[in-house]
Design an enzyme around this catalytic site. Structure first.
Site, mmCIF file in Angstrom:
data_model
loop_
_atom_site.group_PDB
_atom_site.id
_atom_site.type_symbol
_atom_site.label_atom_id
_atom_site.label_comp_id
_atom_site.label_asym_id
_atom_site.label_seq_id
_atom_site.Cartn_x
_atom_site.Cartn_y
_atom_site.Cartn_z
ATOM 1 C CG HIS A 227 -8.241 -24.179 -13.079
ATOM 2 N ND1 HIS A 227 -9.333 -24.895 -12.778
ATOM 3 C CD2 HIS A 227 -8.833 -22.792 -13.019
ATOM 4 C CE1 HIS A 227 -10.549 -23.986 -12.433
ATOM 5 N NE2 HIS A 227 -9.968 -22.667 -12.755
ATOM 6 C CG HIS B 262 -12.261 -19.019 -15.499
ATOM 7 N ND1 HIS B 262 -11.714 -19.920 -16.121
ATOM 8 C CD2 HIS B 262 -12.322 -19.256 -14.134
ATOM 9 C CE1 HIS B 262 -11.266 -20.750 -15.067
ATOM 10 N NE2 HIS B 262 -11.387 -20.334 -13.898
ATOM 11 C CD GLU C 22 -10.712 -12.555 -7.425
ATOM 12 O OE1 GLU C 22 -11.615 -11.897 -8.079
ATOM 13 O OE2 GLU C 22 -10.686 -12.414 -6.195
ATOM 14 C CG ASP C 23 -6.578 -16.042 -9.259
ATOM 15 O OD1 ASP C 23 -7.131 -15.335 -8.477
ATOM 16 O OD2 ASP C 23 -6.851 -16.993 -9.614
ATOM 17 C CG ASP D 266 -32.723 -48.220 -9.172
ATOM 18 O OD1 ASP D 266 -32.142 -48.555 -8.117
ATOM 19 O OD2 ASP D 266 -33.122 -47.057 -9.377
HETATM 20 MN MN MN Z 1 -11.006 -20.972 -12.062
#
Ligand code: MN
Length: 561
Positions: free
Chosen positions: A38, A62, A66-67, A249
């Site tokens: 990820h 990122h 959090e994790d 279209d």
């Molecule tokens: Mn993420």
């Protein structure tokens, strides 16, 4: 920037990749893949958009705060304050949840930008979301729905406004099957072969077009076919009674040409080959769409009686419409949202255009200017704060607002009965100055009356008015007033304008309760808000007609308050 290359060196990106791999080593995605996949995909997208190394590095990191057990301090110490800032920003955005109230969507989009403080944080969030959407099938159905809805309502429009049309369309398409599974299956069954058939057909006519252009001395830069996305096809079908025959279209024939003169010449050549359908020639070059979109469109009766849409434009116009600028959103939204339909116009409001323009300016600076990172600082919500209710609703307030302002914004009764306030779970004084992202809980007491002291610190008009009214009522001097009508006028600044407007209003025997005027946007525009002491809408509509005839008036709307 090539990510593979970057990872091989021992620069910042490689270090963060290694760090993230280690930090998440015991975790798996619900899809069963190692968690690192990820992070790698997120970083890849960021590198693909041409963002700087720090942003790509933050892409790898990122989810660490959090994790994993990694802290913000760890990241700052190891990779510097800027990477820390970016990771922290994405972590904060992760806590924001959209609960499917349409009225909240715009506030949340603004809040994301305001919270992010730096557009790069938003880009990381978008890259993260893109991969999450690609792997959404691994999640339980309830989560799939929520995340897909949030993606369509919040992130896809946000990407659109940032000029990332490609990404925006992709996010919509990824969300579509989760939100409309039956409709999606219907589309697949009923259109898949048509798409293929269409492309085959267009491939056949391509050499005919090329030959005719070449004979006229026009060498197209490139020709391609653009298949309509399922999500936007579905929206269009709904407007055409689900009759796919009416969609011309489905796959458009696109010709990109060097200069404007040749665009017109090319259209003439196409018309020589095949007759245009009446009323279907659109010159968006001479008359760009309100959002700035430029192109020639024509629909012709082609080989074998098939109807084909041609789009002809220069490379610059193409780039603008495709990825660079936020050009499309205002118009597309205009066509679809209820609010616009009610206004009966497909024109974007000036303040929205202004917003796009600011983003457009960034986009231009982006990549060219050496200091482009400074151009990504978000400061245009400086005068607004976004406070949150315990249920997660976002309340948009002017800077300096207090819990009492917040309470009145939620409901007059909540304002009147307010006795105390908690901000982020701590009791604060009622004149506390709220900050963005504060979670505000108002504690009320039945039948409590507002205090005159509040007038010393509240700053919103609503709170001021309601408090004064309640106090007068208590003193027995207050008669319920007529409701008022607020006129919002956007006009070019000129001497005597306000005077002209107010004399129209007073000649109609309407009292002005108050009026204010503020500079608006970059140009020489003013926004005026005038409160009229009447609820007579017939009177008001006459006044509006007269004001509209004044010089320099751009926009006027009214609402009962
Ligand atoms: Mn993420």
């Amino acid at each position: 920037m090539d990510l593979d290359q970057l990872i091989k060196t021992d620069g910042l990106v490689a270090q963060t990749a290694k760090f993230a791999k280690e930090a998440h080593k015991d975790q798996k995605r619900l899809s069963g893949e190692p968690y690192f996949s990820h992070l790698l995909e997120t970083a890849k997208a960021l590198a693909g958009w041409g963002l700087d190394e720090k942003t790509v590095a933050a892409g790898f990191l990122h989810d660490t705060i959090e994790d994993t057990s990694v802290t913000l301090e760890d990241i700052k110490a190891k990779f510097g304050p800027e990477v820390g800032f970016l990771v922290d920003g994405v972590t904060k955005l992760g806590k924001l949840k959209y609960r499917g109230r349409e009225s909240q969507a715009e506030n949340i989009r603004k809040m994301i930008l305001a919270m992010a403080e730096d557009l790069r944080v938003v880009f990381i969030k978008l890259a993260d979301r893109e991969h999450n959407m690609k792997t959404l099938s691994a999640l339980p159905p309830v989560k799939q729905k929520r995340i897909a809805l949030e993606t369509t309502e919040i992130y896809a429009p946000l990407a659109y406004r940032l000029g990332m049309q490609q990404l925006s369309g992709e996010l919509e398409d990824l969300a579509f099957p989760y939100l409309y599974p039956q409709e999606y299956r219907w589309l697949l069954e009923n259109t898949k072969y048509r798409y293929e058939e269409r492309v085959e057909y267009l491939k056949k006519i391509k050499p005919l077009v090329e030959k005719a252009l070449n004979e006229a001395g026009i060498i197209p830069l490139f020709i391609d076919f653009r298949a309509k996305r399922y999500s936007s096809l579905y929206k269009k079908l709904k407007r055409y009674d689900m009759d796919i025959e009416k969609i011309h279209d489905l796959v458009a024939f696109r010709i990109i040409i060097k200069n404007i003169e040749d665009c017109y010449a090319a259209m003439g050549i196409v018309h020589k080959l095949w007759p245009p359908l009446p009323g279907r020639i659109k010159d968006y070059i001479a008359m760009p769409k309100p959002n700035g979109y430029r192109s020639l469109h024509t629909t012709v009766m082609c080989l074998g009686g098939q109807i084909v849409e041609f789009q002809i434009r220069t490379e610059e116009m193409h780039r603008e419409s495709e990825n660079g600028l936020a050009a499309h959103w205002a118009y597309e939204e205009a066509k679809t949202t209820k609010e616009y339909r009610e206004r009966g116009a497909s024109r974007a409001r000036p303040q929205e255009i202004e917003w796009v323009n600011r983003l457009r300016t960034w986009q231009k600076e982006f990549g060219e200017d050496e200091n482009f990172l400074n151009a990504l600082k978000i400061d245009f919500f400086r005068d607004r704060i976004f406070a949150i209710t315990p249920k997660g609703e976002v309340v948009d307030l002017p800077d300096g607002a207090t819990p009492v302002d917040f309470a009145y914004q939620i409901h007059t009764a909540v304002g009147h009965e307010c006795v105390a306030a908690k901000v982020n779970q701590k009791i604060v004084p009622l004149d506390y100055k709220l900050r963005s992202q504060d979670i505000v809980e108002i504690i009320t007491q039945k039948n409590k009356k507002p205090s005159a002291d509040w007038l010393k610190f509240v700053i919103t008009a609503k709170a001021k008015y309601e408090i004064s009214a309640a106090i007068k009522a208590k003193q027995g001097t207050f008669r319920r007033k007529e409701r008022q009508t607020e006129l919002k006028i956007i006009a070019e600044d000129r001497l005597g304008l306000l005077k002209d407007i107010s004399s129209i209003i007073s000649r109609s025997h309407i009292n002005i309760a108050n009026a204010n005027s503020s500079l608006f946007g970059k140009g020489n525009f003013h926004q005026m808000k005038i409160r009229c002491e009447t609820e007579d809408q017939e009177k008001i509509s006459k006044v509006i007609m007269k004001i509209k005839s004044l010089k320099g008036i751009r926009e006027i709307e009214s609402r009962l308050i």
